[in-house]
Design a protein around this motif. Structure first.
Motif, PDB file in Angstrom:
ATOM      1  N   GLY A  32       0.792  -1.220   0.000  1.00 47.47           N
ATOM      2  CA  GLY A  32       0.000   0.000   0.000  1.00 47.47           C
ATOM      3  C   GLY A  32       0.825   1.271   0.000  1.00 47.47           C
ATOM      4  O   GLY A  32       0.286   2.357  -0.223  1.00 47.47           O
ATOM      5  N   ASP A  33       2.140   1.165   0.241  1.00 41.53           N
ATOM      6  CA  ASP A  33       3.000   2.356   0.216  1.00 41.53           C
ATOM      7  C   ASP A  33       2.982   2.987  -1.168  1.00 41.53           C
ATOM      8  O   ASP A  33       3.021   2.285  -2.181  1.00 41.53           O
ATOM      9  CB  ASP A  33       4.447   2.015   0.580  1.00 41.53           C
ATOM     10  CG  ASP A  33       4.654   1.792   2.060  1.00 41.53           C
ATOM     11  OD1 ASP A  33       3.753   2.122   2.845  1.00 41.53           O
ATOM     12  OD2 ASP A  33       5.731   1.289   2.424  1.00 41.53           O
ATOM     13  N   LEU A  34       2.941   4.302  -1.199  1.00 45.37           N
ATOM     14  CA  LEU A  34       3.008   5.058  -2.438  1.00 45.37           C
ATOM     15  C   LEU A  34       4.417   5.616  -2.545  1.00 45.37           C
ATOM     16  O   LEU A  34       4.856   6.370  -1.679  1.00 45.37           O
ATOM     17  CB  LEU A  34       1.977   6.188  -2.419  1.00 45.37           C
ATOM     18  CG  LEU A  34       1.771   6.965  -3.699  1.00 45.37           C
ATOM     19  CD1 LEU A  34       1.222   6.050  -4.791  1.00 45.37           C
ATOM     20  CD2 LEU A  34       0.808   8.118  -3.456  1.00 45.37           C
ATOM     21  N   ARG A  52       2.534   1.966  -6.470  1.00 47.36           N
ATOM     22  CA  ARG A  52       1.886   1.529  -5.230  1.00 47.36           C
ATOM     23  C   ARG A  52       2.392   0.122  -4.968  1.00 47.36           C
ATOM     24  O   ARG A  52       2.253  -0.769  -5.794  1.00 47.36           O
ATOM     25  CB  ARG A  52       0.372   1.538  -5.379  1.00 47.36           C
ATOM     26  CG  ARG A  52      -0.318   0.908  -4.220  1.00 47.36           C
ATOM     27  CD  ARG A  52      -1.291   1.660  -3.396  1.00 47.36           C
ATOM     28  NE  ARG A  52      -1.758   2.927  -3.819  1.00 47.36           N
ATOM     29  CZ  ARG A  52      -1.749   3.997  -3.033  1.00 47.36           C
ATOM     30  NH1 ARG A  52      -1.264   3.903  -1.810  1.00 47.36           N
ATOM     31  NH2 ARG A  52      -2.228   5.143  -3.437  1.00 47.36           N
ATOM     32  N   SER A  98      -0.214   9.209   1.002  1.00 46.11           N
ATOM     33  CA  SER A  98      -1.184   8.345   0.336  1.00 46.11           C
ATOM     34  C   SER A  98      -2.362   9.129  -0.220  1.00 46.11           C
ATOM     35  O   SER A  98      -3.014   8.697  -1.156  1.00 46.11           O
ATOM     36  CB  SER A  98      -1.679   7.249   1.283  1.00 46.11           C
ATOM     37  OG  SER A  98      -2.280   7.820   2.409  1.00 46.11           O
ATOM     38  N   SER A 101      -2.415  10.173  -4.095  1.00 47.97           N
ATOM     39  CA  SER A 101      -2.770   9.303  -5.209  1.00 47.97           C
ATOM     40  C   SER A 101      -4.011   9.780  -5.950  1.00 47.97           C
ATOM     41  O   SER A 101      -4.283   9.348  -7.053  1.00 47.97           O
ATOM     42  CB  SER A 101      -2.989   7.871  -4.721  1.00 47.97           C
ATOM     43  OG  SER A 101      -4.089   7.818  -3.867  1.00 47.97           O
TER      44      SER A 101
END
Length: 120
Positions: A32-34, A52, A98, A101
């Motif tokens: 889930g890290d951007l 992502r 996040s 995004s």
């Protein structure tokens, strides 16, 4: 002269399968890290990309200071356009907010069209 002895080689830590290559002080890479990947993450990113993270692939042998990640490459709208496996240096990764995004992935402003009602 200049040759390494077996004892000197035995003192060096050997890479282990399944161990993460991130340093203990580095921020862990999680699903889930951007991330913004540019030349500091790897020379392959002449043009920076935004991804992502799906997962860090820890079961591959890598060089010290490098790791594999599986991620979706995002376009300027924040939509996934490609699934990629990338070889990167965790020390060169840039984490993005996040919330970025939603259209602000690469620092561009998203313009939305407005409709004007014309009387009939």
């Amino acid at each position: 002269m200049g040759e390494r002895t077996d004892a000197a080689a035995a003192d060096e830590p050997s890479p282990r399968c399944g161990t993460s290559r991130t340093s203990p002080s580095a921020r862990p890479i999680t699903a889930g890290d951007l991330l913004r990947l540019d030349r500091t993450a790897s020379v392959q990113f002449c043009r920076p990309i935004t991804v992502r993270v799906i997962r860090e692939i820890g079961d591959r042998h890598t060089y010290d200071g490098w790791t594999w990640i599986e991620a979706y490459q995002l376009n300027t709208k924040g939509d996934a356009v490609a699934k990629r496996e990338l070889f990167v240096q965790p020390a060169g990764l840039r984490w993005l907010d996040s919330g970025a995004s939603e259209g602000a992935v690469v620092g561009r402003r998203v313009r939305t069209a407005t409709r004007t009602r014309v009387p009939a």
